[in-house]
Design a protein around this motif. Structure first.
Motif, mmCIF file in Angstrom:
data_model
loop_
_atom_site.group_PDB
_atom_site.id
_atom_site.type_symbol
_atom_site.label_atom_id
_atom_site.label_comp_id
_atom_site.label_asym_id
_atom_site.label_seq_id
_atom_site.Cartn_x
_atom_site.Cartn_y
_atom_site.Cartn_z
ATOM 1 N N VAL A 42 0.810 -1.219 0.000
ATOM 2 C CA VAL A 42 0.000 0.000 0.000
ATOM 3 C C VAL A 42 0.849 1.278 0.000
ATOM 4 N N LEU A 43 2.027 1.240 0.564
ATOM 5 C CA LEU A 43 2.845 2.455 0.692
ATOM 6 C C LEU A 43 3.162 3.165 -0.624
ATOM 7 N N PRO A 44 3.317 2.492 -1.744
ATOM 8 C CA PRO A 44 3.579 3.243 -2.978
ATOM 9 C C PRO A 44 2.462 4.224 -3.349
ATOM 10 N N LEU A 45 1.267 4.045 -2.821
ATOM 11 C CA LEU A 45 0.191 4.989 -3.088
ATOM 12 C C LEU A 45 0.478 6.358 -2.476
ATOM 13 N N ALA A 46 1.357 6.415 -1.494
ATOM 14 C CA ALA A 46 1.697 7.679 -0.851
ATOM 15 C C ALA A 46 2.828 8.414 -1.563
ATOM 16 N N TYR A 47 3.432 7.820 -2.580
ATOM 17 C CA TYR A 47 4.539 8.477 -3.267
ATOM 18 C C TYR A 47 4.094 9.723 -4.029
ATOM 19 N N LEU A 48 2.959 9.670 -4.677
ATOM 20 C CA LEU A 48 2.498 10.811 -5.464
ATOM 21 C C LEU A 48 2.174 12.019 -4.581
ATOM 22 N N PRO A 49 1.412 11.855 -3.485
ATOM 23 C CA PRO A 49 1.219 13.011 -2.607
ATOM 24 C C PRO A 49 2.533 13.516 -2.003
ATOM 25 N N ALA A 50 3.461 12.624 -1.742
ATOM 26 C CA ALA A 50 4.761 13.042 -1.194
ATOM 27 C C ALA A 50 5.544 13.850 -2.226
ATOM 28 N N ALA A 51 5.389 13.512 -3.492
ATOM 29 C CA ALA A 51 6.113 14.226 -4.540
ATOM 30 C C ALA A 51 5.599 15.658 -4.704
ATOM 31 N N TYR A 52 4.321 15.852 -4.455
ATOM 32 C CA TYR A 52 3.732 17.183 -4.602
ATOM 33 C C TYR A 52 3.626 17.936 -3.287
ATOM 34 N N GLY A 56 0.602 16.640 4.249
ATOM 35 C CA GLY A 56 1.565 16.743 5.338
ATOM 36 C C GLY A 56 2.989 16.361 4.988
ATOM 37 N N PHE A 57 3.249 16.021 3.744
ATOM 38 C CA PHE A 57 4.610 15.708 3.327
ATOM 39 C C PHE A 57 5.315 17.020 2.994
ATOM 40 N N GLU A 58 6.167 17.451 3.897
ATOM 41 C CA GLU A 58 6.877 18.718 3.714
ATOM 42 C C GLU A 58 8.362 18.431 3.531
ATOM 43 N N GLY A 59 8.925 18.814 2.442
ATOM 44 C CA GLY A 59 10.361 18.708 2.236
ATOM 45 C C GLY A 59 10.816 17.329 1.790
ATOM 46 N N ALA A 60 12.107 17.259 1.558
ATOM 47 C CA ALA A 60 12.702 16.022 1.054
ATOM 48 C C ALA A 60 12.853 14.960 2.135
ATOM 49 N N TRP A 61 12.973 15.387 3.406
ATOM 50 C CA TRP A 61 13.189 14.408 4.468
ATOM 51 C C TRP A 61 11.990 13.488 4.658
ATOM 52 N N SER A 62 10.798 14.007 4.505
ATOM 53 C CA SER A 62 9.623 13.152 4.668
ATOM 54 C C SER A 62 9.522 12.152 3.519
ATOM 55 N N ALA A 63 9.897 12.556 2.315
ATOM 56 C CA ALA A 63 9.899 11.626 1.182
ATOM 57 C C ALA A 63 10.957 10.544 1.383
ATOM 58 N N LEU A 64 12.113 10.932 1.899
ATOM 59 C CA LEU A 64 13.154 9.928 2.172
ATOM 60 C C LEU A 64 12.730 8.987 3.295
ATOM 61 N N ALA A 65 12.048 9.524 4.292
ATOM 62 C CA ALA A 65 11.545 8.673 5.378
ATOM 63 C C ALA A 65 10.508 7.691 4.848
ATOM 64 N N LEU A 66 9.644 8.146 3.937
ATOM 65 C CA LEU A 66 8.652 7.260 3.327
ATOM 66 C C LEU A 66 9.327 6.130 2.556
ATOM 67 N N ILE A 67 10.351 6.452 1.811
ATOM 68 C CA ILE A 67 11.088 5.427 1.058
ATOM 69 C C ILE A 67 11.790 4.466 2.015
ATOM 70 N N ALA A 68 12.354 4.985 3.103
ATOM 71 C CA ALA A 68 13.032 4.118 4.073
ATOM 72 C C ALA A 68 12.048 3.175 4.759
ATOM 73 N N VAL A 69 10.877 3.690 5.117
ATOM 74 C CA VAL A 69 9.851 2.832 5.739
ATOM 75 C C VAL A 69 9.386 1.779 4.743
ATOM 76 N N HIS A 70 9.218 2.165 3.492
ATOM 77 C CA HIS A 70 8.801 1.208 2.473
ATOM 78 C C HIS A 70 9.838 0.101 2.293
ATOM 79 N N MET A 71 11.095 0.464 2.251
ATOM 80 C CA MET A 71 12.158 -0.543 2.108
ATOM 81 C C MET A 71 12.193 -1.473 3.335
ATOM 82 N N ALA A 72 12.013 -0.904 4.519
ATOM 83 C CA ALA A 72 11.992 -1.738 5.728
ATOM 84 C C ALA A 72 10.822 -2.708 5.691
#
Length: 87
Positions: A42-52, A56-72
């Motif tokens: 399900v987490l890949p569905l959050a990539y598009l809102p994170a990109a824009y 609540g996705f503010e800045g690059a750190w939240s996008a990197l955290a999303l990718i790290a959680v997805h990989m984990a």
């Protein structure tokens, strides 16, 4: 008197407890793997809102955290629903 055979057939509370503990641990690990597997689906569905920057996705750190959680979640959940070899 056959006290040797009678005592070996009785299960001590320690053996019962360790069996129950092992089964609880096995089920807990299976549950965590199941949740991690479905989260990784399900987490890949959050990539598009994170990109824009939406939802609540503010800045690059939240996008990197999303990718790290997805990989984990992928690493933890990769063995979900595989047949158990222990009997």
């Amino acid at each position: 008197m056959s006290s040797k055979t009678a005592s070996s057939s009785i299960r001590t509370p320690i053996r019962i407890g360790s069996t129950v503990s092992a089964e609880c641990c096995r089920r807990a690990v299976a549950g965590v793997r199941g949740v991690a597997f479905w989260a990784s689906v399900v987490l890949p569905l959050a990539y598009l809102p994170a990109a824009y920057g939406a939802m609540g996705f503010e800045g690059a750190w939240s996008a990197l955290a999303l990718i790290a959680v997805h990989m984990a979640c992928i690493v933890i959940g990769h063995e979900h629903n595989t047949p158990s070899t222990t009997a």
